[in-house]
Scaffold this active site. Structure first.
Site, PDB file in Angstrom:
ATOM      1  N   GLU A  41       1.252  -1.503   0.071  1.00 22.69           N
ATOM      2  CA  GLU A  41      -0.188  -0.226   0.235  1.00 22.69           C
ATOM      3  C   GLU A  41       1.215   1.068   0.518  1.00 22.69           C
ATOM      4  OE1 GLU A  41      -2.799   2.494   3.200  1.00 22.69           O
ATOM      5  OE2 GLU A  41      -2.669   0.364   3.277  1.00 22.69           O
ATOM      6  N   ARG A  45       0.932  10.587   0.798  1.00 20.10           N
ATOM      7  CA  ARG A  45       1.363  11.267   1.747  1.00 20.10           C
ATOM      8  C   ARG A  45       2.833  11.755   1.223  1.00 20.10           C
ATOM      9  NH1 ARG A  45       2.438   8.230   7.611  1.00 20.10           N
ATOM     10  NH2 ARG A  45      -0.171   7.817   7.337  1.00 20.10           N
ATOM     11  N   LYS A 129     -11.109   0.125   6.631  1.00 17.59           N
ATOM     12  CA  LYS A 129      -9.710   0.016   6.995  1.00 17.59           C
ATOM     13  C   LYS A 129     -10.525   0.522   8.309  1.00 17.59           C
ATOM     14  CE  LYS A 129      -5.464   2.432   7.095  1.00 17.59           C
ATOM     15  NZ  LYS A 129      -4.807   3.334   6.343  1.00 17.59           N
TER      16      LYS A 129
END
Length: 320
Positions: A41, A45, A129
């Site tokens: 994943e 960012r 999640k």
């Protein structure tokens, strides 16, 4: 559960990767794959996320690559164009979720409470999640959420580590866990990708929890099994249990009442989850006999045998 979710479930742990240098993306992905974790994943960012996804998808296609920390529809488009196979969001943004669903883009949205879970269920989602998992209350919190939402599965991320991942994965409502402890930035900076591979292998070993369970001794009928058990009694104590197929001379010796699997008998290796064990052991070159699948005498534990014997013993992989 669709094939992508099944694939993530079999792997069990999803590395959360923050790429600060695109040149590290491919060797890092190869290290993950070599270590038994062919999924990543890549978080949005940093400004290099899309380029990292593009390179991994092109050069290491066997690694299932997704985009994480996605907060806008523009990032969804950028990630998918780069080759992302799934989207992960930190929270539940209805605009982003609906955008993905309308375009058949797999998405694992963040859902930290009942209201978000209900929004996910309303849209037909099977997995959410849970972030930040440990800060929210960890496994007890997820178990509490699962009470009213029995059909929902979770991917906890945030605070998951080698010390608690086994507990998380031991709960049936956990699809997989997200984590970053195997992505050591110091090793990446030093170009030590073999070190990353070793950390991944250690993570896989923790996830699988493989350990010796018991040995099974074949016998010709009940009478011989009784004699075998009696002969073992001075060493192991009186039989601890019996079922139609076998007697237990101890928790580690199963005295079979017939000539079952194996020339001499069988060796049982326990694991935390059979699907994950088979996935990883096949990657390590072992071959299973699909016709040997079954369940324990109590009907609670699945098992599967290797195709070939080892030292005259059939080898059984069985869930704890």
């Amino acid at each position: 559960m669709n094939e992508l979710l099944q694939q993530i479930h079999r792997i069990g742990v999803v590395p959360v990767i923050k790429i600060t240098d695109p040149e590290t993306a491919v060797p890092l992905a190869r290290a993950l794959d070599k270590g038994g974790i062919p999924v990543a994943e890549v978080t949005f960012r940093t400004q290099h996320a899309a380029e990292a996804i593009r390179r991994i998808s092109a050069e290491v296609p066997q690694v299932l690559t997704g985009a994480g920390t996605v907060t806008t529809t523009e990032q969804v488009d950028t990630a998918v164009a780069a080759g992302a196979k799934f989207i992960v969001t930190p929270g539940f943004n209805p605009k982003v979720v609906d955008y993905c669903l309308e375009r058949n883009i797999p998405i694992l949205p963040g859902a930290s409470g009942p209201s978000e879970i209900e929004q996910a269920m309303e849209r037909g989602l099977e997995v959410v999640k849970c972030f930040p998992a440990e800060a929210l209350g960890g496994l007890p919190y997820i178990k509490a959420l699962s009470g009213p939402y029995t059909e929902m599965k979770f991917m906890p991320t945030g605070g998951v580590n080698p010390g608690n991942i086994t507990s998380y994965l031991g709960f049936s409502k956990i699809l997989a866990c997200g984590g970053s402890w195997m992505i050591d930035s110091k090793l990446i900076a030093a170009g030590d990708y073999e070190g990353i591979t070793q950390l991944c292998r250690q993570a896989v070993d923790v996830v699988l929890g493989l350990e010796f369970s018991h040995v099974g001794i074949n016998n010709d009928g009940d009478a011989e099994a009784q004699r075998t058990a009696a002969a073992l009694a001075p060493l192991l104590g009186a039989p601890t249990g019996e079922n139609p197929n076998a007697m237990w001379s101890s928790s580690s010796v199963e005295v079979m009442k017939s000539q079952w699997k194996g020339t001499k008998g069988h060796l049982a290796i326990s694991c935390s989850n059979l699907d994950r064990a088979v996935f990883q052991l096949e990657r390590r070159g072992l071959v299973f006999d699909p016709d040997s699948a079954g369940t324990s005498a109590d009907g609670k534990r699945r098992y599967l045998f290797l195709k070939d014997e080892i030292g005259g013993f059939a080898v059984q992989i069985i869930e704890r």
